[in-house]
Write a protein that holds these residues in place. Structure first.
Motif, PDB file in Angstrom:
ATOM      1  N   SER A   1      23.337  27.945   3.519  1.00 37.65           N
ATOM      2  CA  SER A   1      23.242  28.634   4.218  1.00 37.65           C
ATOM      3  C   SER A   1      21.993  29.026   3.968  1.00 37.65           C
ATOM      4  O   SER A   1      20.847  28.922   4.614  1.00 37.65           O
ATOM      5  CB  SER A   1      23.508  29.134   5.631  1.00 37.65           C
ATOM      6  OG  SER A   1      25.343  28.864   5.622  1.00 37.65           O
ATOM      7  N   SER A   2      22.247  29.766   2.442  1.00 41.62           N
ATOM      8  CA  SER A   2      21.147  30.510   1.607  1.00 41.62           C
ATOM      9  C   SER A   2      20.217  29.845   1.113  1.00 41.62           C
ATOM     10  O   SER A   2      19.243  29.850   0.956  1.00 41.62           O
ATOM     11  CB  SER A   2      21.463  31.706   1.663  1.00 41.62           C
ATOM     12  OG  SER A   2      22.454  31.702   0.822  1.00 41.62           O
ATOM     13  N   VAL A   3      21.451  29.434   0.071  1.00 42.94           N
ATOM     14  CA  VAL A   3      20.896  28.676  -0.843  1.00 42.94           C
ATOM     15  C   VAL A   3      19.939  27.193  -0.806  1.00 42.94           C
ATOM     16  O   VAL A   3      19.299  27.248  -1.308  1.00 42.94           O
ATOM     17  CB  VAL A   3      21.876  28.560  -2.061  1.00 42.94           C
ATOM     18  CG1 VAL A   3      21.871  27.660  -3.874  1.00 42.94           C
ATOM     19  CG2 VAL A   3      22.716  29.679  -2.633  1.00 42.94           C
ATOM     20  N   CYS A   4      20.889  26.353  -0.198  1.00 43.92           N
ATOM     21  CA  CYS A   4      19.987  24.977  -0.195  1.00 43.92           C
ATOM     22  C   CYS A   4      19.106  24.861   0.689  1.00 43.92           C
ATOM     23  O   CYS A   4      18.485  24.020   1.339  1.00 43.92           O
ATOM     24  CB  CYS A   4      21.354  24.811   0.551  1.00 43.92           C
ATOM     25  SG  CYS A   4      22.768  24.415  -0.923  1.00 43.92           S
ATOM     26  N   ARG A   5      18.406  26.579   1.955  1.00 38.12           N
ATOM     27  CA  ARG A   5      17.743  26.048   2.870  1.00 38.12           C
ATOM     28  C   ARG A   5      16.297  25.696   2.501  1.00 38.12           C
ATOM     29  O   ARG A   5      15.771  24.760   3.164  1.00 38.12           O
ATOM     30  CB  ARG A   5      17.592  27.940   2.988  1.00 38.12           C
ATOM     31  CG  ARG A   5      15.916  28.231   3.863  1.00 38.12           C
ATOM     32  CD  ARG A   5      16.166  29.724   5.069  1.00 38.12           C
ATOM     33  NE  ARG A   5      17.401  29.622   5.654  1.00 38.12           N
ATOM     34  CZ  ARG A   5      18.123  31.340   5.456  1.00 38.12           C
ATOM     35  NH1 ARG A   5      18.353  31.583   4.738  1.00 38.12           N
ATOM     36  NH2 ARG A   5      19.244  31.191   6.773  1.00 38.12           N
ATOM     37  N   PRO A   6      15.555  26.022   0.709  1.00 40.86           N
ATOM     38  CA  PRO A   6      14.804  25.301   0.643  1.00 40.86           C
ATOM     39  C   PRO A   6      14.678  23.852   0.830  1.00 40.86           C
ATOM     40  O   PRO A   6      13.396  23.285   0.981  1.00 40.86           O
ATOM     41  CB  PRO A   6      14.388  25.209  -1.132  1.00 40.86           C
ATOM     42  CG  PRO A   6      14.935  26.900  -0.813  1.00 40.86           C
ATOM     43  CD  PRO A   6      16.226  26.458  -0.186  1.00 40.86           C
ATOM     44  N   ASP A   7      16.058  23.158   0.533  1.00 37.07           N
ATOM     45  CA  ASP A   7      15.858  21.226   0.016  1.00 37.07           C
ATOM     46  C   ASP A   7      16.377  21.018   1.728  1.00 37.07           C
ATOM     47  O   ASP A   7      16.667  19.188   1.778  1.00 37.07           O
ATOM     48  CB  ASP A   7      17.228  21.059  -0.679  1.00 37.07           C
ATOM     49  CG  ASP A   7      16.733  21.717  -2.104  1.00 37.07           C
ATOM     50  OD1 ASP A   7      15.312  21.619  -2.317  1.00 37.07           O
ATOM     51  OD2 ASP A   7      17.505  22.659  -2.642  1.00 37.07           O
ATOM     52  N   TYR A   8      17.154  21.491   2.806  1.00 35.38           N
ATOM     53  CA  TYR A   8      17.616  20.944   3.827  1.00 35.38           C
ATOM     54  C   TYR A   8      17.161  22.022   4.943  1.00 35.38           C
ATOM     55  O   TYR A   8      17.280  22.734   5.127  1.00 35.38           O
ATOM     56  CB  TYR A   8      19.160  21.231   3.754  1.00 35.38           C
ATOM     57  CG  TYR A   8      19.386  20.349   2.524  1.00 35.38           C
ATOM     58  CD1 TYR A   8      19.916  18.513   3.086  1.00 35.38           C
ATOM     59  CD2 TYR A   8      20.234  20.460   1.493  1.00 35.38           C
ATOM     60  CE1 TYR A   8      20.356  18.098   2.140  1.00 35.38           C
ATOM     61  CE2 TYR A   8      20.690  19.746   0.709  1.00 35.38           C
ATOM     62  CZ  TYR A   8      20.431  18.671   0.689  1.00 35.38           C
ATOM     63  OH  TYR A   8      20.947  17.886   0.010  1.00 35.38           O
TER      64      TYR A   8
ATOM     65  N   THR B   1      33.253  11.717 -11.175  1.00 36.27           N
ATOM     66  CA  THR B   1      32.017  11.635 -10.086  1.00 36.27           C
ATOM     67  C   THR B   1      31.731  13.228  -8.921  1.00 36.27           C
ATOM     68  O   THR B   1      32.793  13.861  -8.758  1.00 36.27           O
ATOM     69  CB  THR B   1      32.302  10.168  -9.596  1.00 36.27           C
ATOM     70  OG1 THR B   1      34.014  10.874  -8.733  1.00 36.27           O
ATOM     71  CG2 THR B   1      31.972   9.213 -10.176  1.00 36.27           C
ATOM     72  N   ALA B   2      30.780  12.847  -8.205  1.00 37.40           N
ATOM     73  CA  ALA B   2      30.087  13.905  -7.802  1.00 37.40           C
ATOM     74  C   ALA B   2      29.216  13.196  -6.374  1.00 37.40           C
ATOM     75  O   ALA B   2      28.442  12.482  -6.863  1.00 37.40           O
ATOM     76  CB  ALA B   2      30.004  15.128  -8.524  1.00 37.40           C
ATOM     77  N   ASP B   3      29.389  13.573  -5.611  1.00 36.71           N
ATOM     78  CA  ASP B   3      28.262  13.457  -4.419  1.00 36.71           C
ATOM     79  C   ASP B   3      27.489  14.674  -4.337  1.00 36.71           C
ATOM     80  O   ASP B   3      28.079  15.842  -3.922  1.00 36.71           O
ATOM     81  CB  ASP B   3      28.839  13.246  -3.408  1.00 36.71           C
ATOM     82  CG  ASP B   3      29.826  11.651  -3.297  1.00 36.71           C
ATOM     83  OD1 ASP B   3      29.483  11.276  -3.884  1.00 36.71           O
ATOM     84  OD2 ASP B   3      30.343  11.862  -2.868  1.00 36.71           O
ATOM     85  N   VAL B   4      26.514  15.008  -4.744  1.00 33.34           N
ATOM     86  CA  VAL B   4      26.333  16.313  -5.101  1.00 33.34           C
ATOM     87  C   VAL B   4      24.473  16.200  -4.391  1.00 33.34           C
ATOM     88  O   VAL B   4      23.682  15.486  -3.914  1.00 33.34           O
ATOM     89  CB  VAL B   4      25.542  15.977  -6.697  1.00 33.34           C
ATOM     90  CG1 VAL B   4      24.308  17.187  -6.892  1.00 33.34           C
ATOM     91  CG2 VAL B   4      26.524  15.928  -7.395  1.00 33.34           C
ATOM     92  N   SER B   5      24.448  17.404  -4.038  1.00 33.43           N
ATOM     93  CA  SER B   5      23.213  18.538  -2.760  1.00 33.43           C
ATOM     94  C   SER B   5      21.887  18.228  -3.115  1.00 33.43           C
ATOM     95  O   SER B   5      22.156  18.039  -4.885  1.00 33.43           O
ATOM     96  CB  SER B   5      23.542  19.576  -1.724  1.00 33.43           C
ATOM     97  OG  SER B   5      23.582  20.200  -3.344  1.00 33.43           O
ATOM     98  N   ILE B   6      20.316  17.696  -3.198  1.00 32.08           N
ATOM     99  CA  ILE B   6      19.730  17.944  -3.623  1.00 32.08           C
ATOM    100  C   ILE B   6      19.707  19.348  -4.321  1.00 32.08           C
ATOM    101  O   ILE B   6      19.331  19.302  -5.800  1.00 32.08           O
ATOM    102  CB  ILE B   6      18.199  17.786  -2.756  1.00 32.08           C
ATOM    103  CG1 ILE B   6      18.343  16.562  -1.483  1.00 32.08           C
ATOM    104  CG2 ILE B   6      17.000  17.895  -2.516  1.00 32.08           C
ATOM    105  CD1 ILE B   6      17.395  16.949  -0.797  1.00 32.08           C
ATOM    106  N   THR B   7      20.076  20.482  -3.803  1.00 29.36           N
ATOM    107  CA  THR B   7      19.815  21.734  -4.312  1.00 29.36           C
ATOM    108  C   THR B   7      20.936  21.307  -6.294  1.00 29.36           C
ATOM    109  O   THR B   7      20.518  22.081  -6.800  1.00 29.36           O
ATOM    110  CB  THR B   7      20.336  22.447  -3.847  1.00 29.36           C
ATOM    111  OG1 THR B   7      19.830  23.049  -1.861  1.00 29.36           O
ATOM    112  CG2 THR B   7      20.974  24.358  -3.990  1.00 29.36           C
TER     113      THR B   7
END
Length: 157
Positions: free
Chosen positions: A24-31, A114-120
């Motif tokens: 909710s806080s760290v990924c806010r700029p990207d989503y 392997t990993a499925d990784v967020s934009i952040t």
């Protein structure tokens, strides 16, 4: 003092809260707000969370007695979750957790992670040697989320 220990079922509620707060806080700029809402709703899948704690290799990072990060390794080669508390970003916690996850994969003689990784998270994963295989569009509750399938080859040391 920071320590890393195996995760346990009794950590469930604290890990879920950290998951929601961090996204909710760290990924806010990207989503978008809607994307964040859909992503964090994964916390409601209680069975998935219990399965993670019972069936995956789970590590938690503690600052004194507070959980400040966690990482999970599924099937020896897939980093399912890697989250650091919103108030403890950029303090080396993700690096410490990742190092231990990679060590476990190497002990299991895995050839890649392997990993499925967020934009952040993409920048962090690139910094520890992962490369993007492809960009993915994941549909959740009718909302598109972009992430990246990433891989790192593990060569014997």
């Amino acid at each position: 003092m920071r320590t890393i220990r195996p995760g346990r079922l009794s950590d469930l509620a604290e890990l879920q809260q950290l998951f929601v707060d961090t996204i909710s806080s760290v990924c806010r700029p990207d989503y978008t707000a809607k994307q964040l809402e859909v992503w964090t709703s994964g916390v409601n899948n209680e069975q998935r969370w219990r399965d993670i704690l019972l069936n995956q290799f789970v590590l938690v990072a503690l600052q004194d007695t507070e959980i400040v990060g966690f990482a999970t390794l599924d099937a020896g080669h897939y980093i399912d979750l890697l989250y650091v508390h919103k108030d403890y970003q950029r303090q080396g916690i993700a690096q410490e957790l990742y190092t231990e996850i990679e060590k476990e994969a190497r002990q299991q003689q895995q050839v890649e992670l392997t990993a499925d990784v967020s934009i952040t998270a993409r920048v962090f994963f690139e910094s520890v040697g992962f490369s993007v295989i492809n960009e993915q569009v994941v549909m959740r509750q009718g909302v598109e989320l972009i992430n990246f399938r990433m891989r790192k080859f593990l060569h014997s040391r």
